[in-house]
Design a protein around this motif. Structure first.
Motif, PDB file in Angstrom:
ATOM      1  N   VAL A   1       0.875  -1.172   0.000  1.00 56.82           N
ATOM      2  CA  VAL A   1       0.000   0.000   0.000  1.00 56.82           C
ATOM      3  C   VAL A   1       0.912   1.221   0.000  1.00 56.82           C
ATOM      4  CG1 VAL A   1      -1.808   1.313   1.164  1.00 56.82           C
ATOM      5  CG2 VAL A   1      -1.813  -1.181   1.293  1.00 56.82           C
ATOM      6  N   GLU A   2       0.793   2.054  -1.027  1.00 56.44           N
ATOM      7  CA  GLU A   2       1.563   3.290  -1.072  1.00 56.44           C
ATOM      8  C   GLU A   2       0.806   4.364  -0.284  1.00 56.44           C
ATOM      9  OE1 GLU A   2       3.954   3.313  -5.225  1.00 56.44           O
ATOM     10  OE2 GLU A   2       1.767   3.289  -5.419  1.00 56.44           O
ATOM     11  N   VAL A   3       1.406   4.794   0.810  1.00 59.71           N
ATOM     12  CA  VAL A   3       0.831   5.844   1.643  1.00 59.71           C
ATOM     13  C   VAL A   3       1.465   7.158   1.208  1.00 59.71           C
ATOM     14  CG1 VAL A   3       0.564   6.721   3.997  1.00 59.71           C
ATOM     15  CG2 VAL A   3       0.460   4.252   3.562  1.00 59.71           C
ATOM     16  N   VAL A   4       0.637   8.045   0.630  1.00 61.31           N
ATOM     17  CA  VAL A   4       1.173   9.259   0.020  1.00 61.31           C
ATOM     18  C   VAL A   4       0.513  10.474   0.649  1.00 61.31           C
ATOM     19  CG1 VAL A   4       1.786  10.390  -2.128  1.00 61.31           C
ATOM     20  CG2 VAL A   4       1.302   7.928  -2.132  1.00 61.31           C
ATOM     21  N   PRO A   5       1.231  11.189   1.505  1.00 58.40           N
ATOM     22  CA  PRO A   5       0.645  12.388   2.112  1.00 58.40           C
ATOM     23  C   PRO A   5       0.582  13.541   1.122  1.00 58.40           C
ATOM     24  CG  PRO A   5       2.912  12.099   2.839  1.00 58.40           C
ATOM     25  CD  PRO A   5       2.572  10.882   2.026  1.00 58.40           C
TER      26      PRO A   5
ATOM     27  N   LYS B   1       1.874  -4.174   3.621  1.00 59.10           N
ATOM     28  CA  LYS B   1       3.204  -3.581   3.731  1.00 59.10           C
ATOM     29  C   LYS B   1       3.117  -2.124   3.241  1.00 59.10           C
ATOM     30  CE  LYS B   1       6.979  -5.708   3.461  1.00 59.10           C
ATOM     31  NZ  LYS B   1       8.241  -6.400   3.067  1.00 59.10           N
ATOM     32  N   PRO B   2       2.772  -1.210   4.136  1.00 57.82           N
ATOM     33  CA  PRO B   2       2.660   0.190   3.731  1.00 57.82           C
ATOM     34  C   PRO B   2       4.027   0.805   3.485  1.00 57.82           C
ATOM     35  CG  PRO B   2       2.349  -0.005   6.098  1.00 57.82           C
ATOM     36  CD  PRO B   2       2.457  -1.406   5.560  1.00 57.82           C
ATOM     37  N   GLN B   3       4.126   1.588   2.427  1.00 56.35           N
ATOM     38  CA  GLN B   3       5.358   2.320   2.123  1.00 56.35           C
ATOM     39  C   GLN B   3       5.003   3.791   1.967  1.00 56.35           C
ATOM     40  OE1 GLN B   3       8.715   1.178   1.833  1.00 56.35           O
ATOM     41  NE2 GLN B   3       8.857   3.398   2.076  1.00 56.35           N
ATOM     42  N   VAL B   4       5.538   4.611   2.860  1.00 59.92           N
ATOM     43  CA  VAL B   4       5.260   6.043   2.812  1.00 59.92           C
ATOM     44  C   VAL B   4       6.183   6.694   1.783  1.00 59.92           C
ATOM     45  CG1 VAL B   4       5.227   8.209   4.102  1.00 59.92           C
ATOM     46  CG2 VAL B   4       4.522   6.068   5.232  1.00 59.92           C
TER      47      VAL B   4
END
Length: 307
Positions: free
Chosen positions: A143-147, A169-172
């Motif tokens: 999961v791409e976590v994109v602020p 597996k979140p990746q910021v």
């Protein structure tokens, strides 16, 4: 929690959240939303079982609510999966922000629209973050976590914690870029794939075999940078770049370009029909899912690996 949107991504998310023991409300104004979701959940049931997730009474905690404001009124998390239209997403998130509790985590599954743009219509843009899964969400870990520019650090951390709890597996990402990371990599590789097929170097089925028998296996285990670090021997990546970097850079200049014009599309479709035409998409997808489950378990990435 509430899943907004009952398409392929929304149904996949709903299946994962239900298998993880959450109470899930699905919101979608289309008349056949409930039927579509229940059929979709039945289709992904074997994959959830293959991952070792509990599926008994999977839909016991599932409900449907066509009115968006009512659907999010008691939600702790909202995962939105609406159409890729900025105006529509802004409208959706204006309603969600007004109706959801203050503590609710707000995440959008957009595959390309920045949170900064979506949040322009929000009173509190710090609450919104992109939670972009790699399809299908119930199976693939990323999961791409994109602020966005105004997303708070607290929101980012809550998103990371939530997806981790769901076995993902979140990746910021450190900045917003069009297409994020995984889709950009996929697009770059696929462009060269199309070029090689159009040039007659290989057929589609031959190219698939090359990828799955080489870099697919390598990168599934170590990714591109670790692979090339190992390729440098005892000197690691510095030695690789010193000795093989110039040749690699030279090849970059010779990579092809591709256009999905009418002739190219006709060629790709014809070869796909020749390669896969006698097997249904459902059968191919089931075979793919079984193979991916085996790979995830071998890599220790399965939600229940080691349990």
């Amino acid at each position: 929690m509430t899943v907004v949107g009952s398409g392929v991504i929304g149904t996949s998310w709903a299946g994962l959240f239900l298998a993880r023991g959450l109470e899930v409300t699905v919101n979608d104004p289309v008349p056949d939303a409930e039927e579509r979701v229940r059929v979709g959940l039945e289709e992904i049931l074997p994959t959830l079982e293959g991952l070792g997730l509990p599926t008994a009474g999977l839909t016991d905690r599932l409900r449907f609510e066509a009115e968006l404001a009512a659907a999010v009124a008691d939600a702790d998390v909202v995962q939105e999966n609406g159409p890729e239209r900025l105006d529509l997403k802004q409208q959706i998130w204006t309603t969600i922000e007004q109706s959801a509790p203050d503590h609710c985590l707000l995440a959008t599954s957009t595959s390309g629209i920045p949170a900064t743009d979506i949040a322009q219509a929000m009173r509190h843009p710090e609450r919104l973050v992109v939670g972009h899964p790699f399809n299908p969400p119930h199976l693939l870990p990323l999961v791409e976590v994109v602020p966005g520019e105004r997303t708070s650090a607290e929101t980012v951390q809550r998103a990371r914690d939530f997806y981790t709890a769901m076995g993902k597996k979140p990746q910021v990402l450190r900045k917003e870029v069009p297409g994020f990371v995984a889709n950009r990599l996929q697009a770059a590789l696929f462009r060269e794939c199309v070029h090689l097929v159009v040039e007659g170097v290989v057929t589609e089925s031959e190219l698939d075999e090359i990828v799955t028998s080489s870099i697919g296996l390598r990168w599934a285990v170590g990714g591109p940078f670790r692979t090339f670090h190992l390729g440098g021997g005892s000197g690691g990546l510095p030695q690789f770049l010193q000795h093989l970097g110039p040749a690699l850079e030279g090849l970059w200049q010779r990579l092809g370009s591709a256009s999905l014009d009418a002739r190219t599309v006709e060629l790709l479709v014809r070869q796909a029909q020749e390669a896969f035409g006698d097997r249904s998409v459902d059968a191919l997808a089931a075979e793919r899912d079984r193979a991916q489950i085996a790979v995830l378990k071998a890599l220790g990435e399965s939600p229940t690996a080691g349990a």
